[in-house]
Design a protein around this motif. Structure first.
Motif, short mmCIF file in Angstrom:
data_model
loop_
_atom_site.label_atom_id
_atom_site.label_comp_id
_atom_site.label_asym_id
_atom_site.label_seq_id
_atom_site.Cartn_x
_atom_site.Cartn_y
_atom_site.Cartn_z
N ALA A 80 0.80 -1.22 -0.02
CA ALA A 80 0.04 -0.11 -0.11
C ALA A 80 0.92 1.34 0.13
CB ALA A 80 -0.99 -0.17 1.17
N LYS A 81 2.09 1.26 0.86
CA LYS A 81 2.95 2.25 0.92
C LYS A 81 3.51 2.51 -0.53
CE LYS A 81 6.06 3.39 4.46
NZ LYS A 81 6.89 3.03 5.36
N GLN A 84 0.84 3.87 -2.82
CA GLN A 84 0.54 5.34 -2.65
C GLN A 84 1.90 6.27 -3.19
OE1 GLN A 84 0.75 6.36 1.56
NE2 GLN A 84 -0.55 8.02 1.32
N ALA A 85 3.00 5.99 -3.13
CA ALA A 85 4.09 6.54 -3.49
C ALA A 85 4.27 6.92 -4.88
CB ALA A 85 5.43 6.09 -2.82
N ARG A 87 1.72 6.50 -6.84
CA ARG A 87 0.62 7.58 -7.46
C ARG A 87 1.21 8.81 -7.28
NH1 ARG A 87 -4.91 5.45 -7.76
NH2 ARG A 87 -5.43 7.72 -6.85
N MET A 88 1.62 9.22 -6.42
CA MET A 88 2.11 10.35 -6.00
C MET A 88 3.12 10.96 -6.99
SD MET A 88 2.06 13.27 -4.24
CE MET A 88 1.30 13.16 -2.52
N TYR A 143 -1.95 2.77 -12.35
CA TYR A 143 -2.18 3.08 -10.98
C TYR A 143 -3.53 4.14 -10.82
CZ TYR A 143 1.97 0.76 -9.97
OH TYR A 143 2.81 -0.28 -9.71
#
Lengths: 377, 528
Positions: A80-81, A84-85, A87-88, A143
């Motif tokens: 998940a981490k 998230q990264a 996607r950013m 993503y």
């Protein structure tokens, strides 16, 4: 194998060689860690951060392309981490310039408004020229992100079209540095570099000159490695969409290096040429002739019918007529002057099979060894 | 090449001579540049022009045109004198060392400086650099072979490589760079006057018998035929009556074109088979339209002996046919049925009759090509030649003396001319000149001249000049360039309108029959 040599990726143990990166170990075992800036054969820069993975016990996420595999390392490639990264990173890249391709509806924003805004800013009335053939777009889809989260930056640099072969569209450049590495580390032409600083950063040639005034030799390696639409073949731009082509792999017909290439064919015409990566001898590299010098194939000046000269002028002839004339003349000259009065120049340009047939014809049919080609010339 | 292209990156030192690598083999040059920039290899360039690859070199030696044997002997003189050669390799794998030693004894660095113009100390430094490497690779091209002493030049390079134990090892070798896509294959397939496919000699009664049986003919001619450079004089003298030219344009690429034109004009019958109506095709009695590489199936053999597939992507224009189909049709009409249905079928016959290609089939090279010799279907191919031993057993050293080029500059023709290609054009330009972008960058012929010569002859950049040799003259623009070295001018030979080969000398190497394109004497004057 000792226990020390093992790394755990997504719960599975793998062995590795000293010096191998996490990315290399993963790829060897078909674990897909996405990359953008990573370029085979060049020193990893870890610039884009798309390949980040989670390593147990590490303070931050690490770039898989630049981090050596370590003994007993425990790696998660899609946690998940990590997602998230990524996607950013993608959101930032998508808003860094003119990336009007993002996946419609996935971000919940106003797609139409976004598209219109992008179109206003661009010199073209269509979508990105590499729509459907873009690594950034592919990752945005994977993503499920768009560029709407942040305000799109406006690129201050105009598009460069001042050379015959390559269009440089800085508004679509994500500054991954692949072109710079390809030019300096793969082809070693040393023509392009990172220029300026911070938000003004730009890929420049010869102190920010157009390619045509620089050391660029138009090998097009930069175009081949560009993951987005910043570097595109001028002739193919907006004329060819990737899904309209079939790709035929063959061997280049210029010098003796024998680079492997794909001929991109649309409507029975070769419209673009790219190098075939991952195979010797050239691993995707080409030169200006191999990549851009293919117009001769469809030149209107190509010979299309046999020609026979009569009274000093050529006239079109049928194959039957031409072949009969040639066969008849050879037979007559052979009968009158002997086989050695005829010579054949075969060619360093045609195939092995054709050269074989040419020498067989000369020796078995004409009955002479008068055959040679231009190896000497 | 004795070694592979990829092998270049494994060398500790690379010696390039007579090859304008970045322009003529751009992708291969990147292997050299990477070896130097990323892998710590040392690069020695020996070339009369300050070509681009010299920028990457640790040493650039500038010999006078046509003095290659002298500088190579000079390097070997130093290497033997200083005991830097590979003693064990020389003892176990070669013969003739004493002869070599005796010959090169005369070639002291000082003596070599007199002949070549390369300072004696540079000879010594280059010799030490090459000999010190565990793995030394030599790359050469037409700048070595297109001389009256071309064969001597090549043998001298082989001497140098053997002396340092660099033949038969990874990262070493003597590597000729082939300038055309399938010049290797044309040779492999017997497109030569003295051999069948796989270099089986026509003089060998066994080979002749075998081929005659396979080809179903009673007998085959037993004496070697004419080389291309002998065919033109034979046509000139009326001994050669007919010529069948496939995919070549000798009326731009031959030396001493004025003479070649007369020779061709003297033929009773000329057939030209090509993709364009070339300068040569215009003189033909019959022109046959053929398919280009993108329109047919087959294979090419590259410079590293790798046999790779060619595949059809588009249809040929109009009624054009693949060359094999045209040749077969002529054979059939002459009472010898050639009924091949595909190039694959021809390759099957090639493998049956050619020992070095015996293991090569389309199925095996579908994804990646194979290096010949590949003697059977299980053999992995041979990337590096001469690994265990030389083809002929022991490597033979030849003591070779320097001979001057056929033509010398004099009072009337005070400058030397050398010729070659440009990055943006290819050979006689029939293909590259159809791409607008290439013509935009390299639109016309020019004479490259050093700044000093330009001053001496009062010629500004861009001015039109007449260049004349004893054989002919052309006009072109002056290009003042640091690439040129004083006393020598360079002209690319691509352009039919200002064909450099109107000037070049047709004097031949006595063994290879290669003309001396790289040296002749010229004079310049402002064009009227």
């Amino acid at each position: 194998m000792s226990e020390q040599d093992l790394i755990v990726i997504n719960g599975n143990e793998f062995s590795f060689e000293p010096g191998e990166t996490i990315l290399e170990v993963a790829r060897r075992h078909s674990i897909d860690i996405p990359t953008l800036c990573h370029l085979q054969g060049a020193v990893p820069t870890g610039a884009c951060r798309i390949c980040v993975v989670e390593v147990q016990g590490a303070r931050t996420l690490v770039a898989a392309c630049a981090t050596p595999a370590g003994r007993n390392m425990i790696v998660q490639t899609e946690s998940a981490k990590v997602i998230q990264a990524r996607r950013m990173v993608l959101q930032l890249l998508l808003s860094s310039g003119n990336h009007n391709c993002a996946v419609c509806g996935s971000g919940g924003g106003n797609w139409t408004e976004y598209q219109l805004k992008v179109l206003q800013a661009e010199d073209s009335d269509e979508l990105c020229p590499v729509w459907g053939d873009c690594r950034l777009q592919e990752l945005a889809f994977r993503y499920q992100v768009t560029g709407e989260k942040f305000e799109a930056a406006v690129t201050p640099y105009p598009m460069e079209t001042a050379n015959p072969f390559i269009v440089r569209d800085f508004s679509r450049c994500i500054q991954c540095g692949r072109c710079v590495q390809a030019c300096n580390e793969i082809q070693v032409n040393q023509a392009i570099h990172f220029g300026y600083r911070g938000t003004a950063t730009k890929i420049i040639a010869a102190g920010d000159q157009p390619y045509i005034n620089s050391d660029c030799v138009f090998c097009g390696e930069c175009v081949q490695v560009c993951p987005v639409g910043a570097l595109v073949e001028k002739e193919a731009r907006y004329r060819v969409r990737p899904w309209q082509n079939k790709k035929v792999r063959t061997t280049c017909s210029y010098c003796g290096v024998g680079c492997q290439l794909y001929l991109h064919v649309k409507d029975n015409r070769v419209v673009k040429v790219t190098g075939v990566e991952d195979v010797p001898p050239a691993y995707g590299s080409l030169c200006v002739k191999g990549r851009f010098g293919f117009d001769f194939i469809h030149s209107p000046e190509r010979l299309k019918t046999p020609l026979i000269k009569e009274n000093g002028e050529f006239r079109e002839a049928t194959w039957d007529e031409a072949l009969d004339r040639v066969a008849g003349k050879f037979e007559a000259i052979k009968a009158q002057n002997g086989a050695d009065s005829i010579g054949v120049l075969t060619s360093a340009r045609i195939t092995n099979e054709e050269n074989y047939v040419a020498q067989k014809f000369t020796r078995a049919v004409l009955q002479t060894n008068n055959i040679d080609h231009c190896a000497r010339l | 090449m004795t070694n592979t292209i990829g092998d270049i990156e494994k060398a500790d030192v690379i010696l390039i001579t007579g090859s304008n690598t970045t322009e003529n083999h751009p992708v291969l040059s990147s292997f050299v540049k990477r070896a130097v920039k990323s892998k710590g290899a040392k690069l020695i360039v020996v070339d009369p022009r300050r070509i681009k690859i010299a920028r990457y070199a640790h040493k650039w030696l500038r010999p006078n045109l046509g003095t290659d044997v002298a500088w190579i002997n000079g390097l070997m003189h130093v290497i033997i004198e200083e005991g830097l050669y590979a003693e064990e390799y020389v003892a176990s794998r070669t013969v003739g060392f004493d002869e070599l030693k005796k010959t090169v004894a005369k070639y002291t660095p000082e003596e070599v400086e007199q002949i070549t113009g390369i300072p004696a100390q540079e000879i010594i430094d280059a010799a030490r650099l090459y000999a010190a490497a565990a793995k030394g690779s030599i790359l050469y091209c037409m700048g070595i072979t297109q001389h009256t002493t071309g064969t001597d030049n090549v043998k001298s390079l082989a001497n140098l490589a053997m002396l340092c134990g660099n033949l038969g090892i990874e990262g070493g070798g003597v590597n000729p760079l082939r300038g055309q896509n399938n010049v290797q294959g044309a040779c492999d397939m017997g497109g030569l006057p003295d051999v069948y496919s796989g270099y089986q000699r026509v003089m060998d009664p066994e080979a002749r018998k075998r081929m005659a049986a396979a080809w179903n003919v009673a007998e085959l001619p037993d004496k070697p035929g004419l080389k291309v450079t002998q065919m033109m004089p034979a046509a000139h003298d009326g001994k050669l009556k007919a010529l069948y030219i496939i995919g070549e344009n000798p009326l731009v690429s031959d030396p001493d074109l004025n003479h070649a034109e007369k020779s061709i004009g003297n033929l009773d019958f000329l057939v030209v088979q090509d993709i364009f109506l070339t300068e040569t095709a215009k003189l033909a009695d019959v022109v046959l339209p053929s398919a280009c590489f993108a329109e047919k199936e087959g294979t090419f053999a590259n410079t590293e002996r790798r046999v790779q597939r060619v595949r059809q992507a588009v249809d040929p224009p109009g009624q054009a046919w693949a060359d094999w189909k045209i040749i077969s049709a002529i054979a059939s009409r002459m009472g010898y049925p050639m009924t091949y249905e595909s190039s694959r079928q021809i390759m099957e016959e090639i493998s049956r009759l050619t020992p070095s290609y015996a293991g090569i089939s389309y199925d095996r090279i579908e994804y990646e090509g194979l290096h010949w010799p590949c003697p059977n279907a299980e053999h992995p191919g041979t990337p590096i030649l001469h690994k265990e031993q030389f083809t002929i057993g022991k490597g033979v050293f030849h003591g070779i003396d320097y001979l001057a080029p056929a033509e010398k500059a004099d009072e009337e023709y005070p400058l030397y001319l050398t010729t070659g290609r440009l990055l943006y054009q290819y050979h006689t330009g029939t293909m590259t000149m159809k791409t607008g972008g290439l013509n935009a960058i390299a639109p016309e012929c020019f004479v490259e001249i050093s700044p000093r010569d330009a001053r001496q002859y009062d010629l500004a950049d861009g001015v039109r000049v007449r260049i004349a040799s004893r054989r002919g003259s052309i006009q072109a623009r002056i290009r003042v360039s640091d690439k040129a070295v004083s006393g020598t001018v360079f002209i690319p030979f691509h352009y039919a309108q200002a064909a450099a080969n109107r000037l070049t000398n047709a004097a031949l190497d006595p063994i290879s029959g290669i003309p001396e394109y790289k040296v002749c004497a010229v004079k310049l004057s402002k064009a009227a």
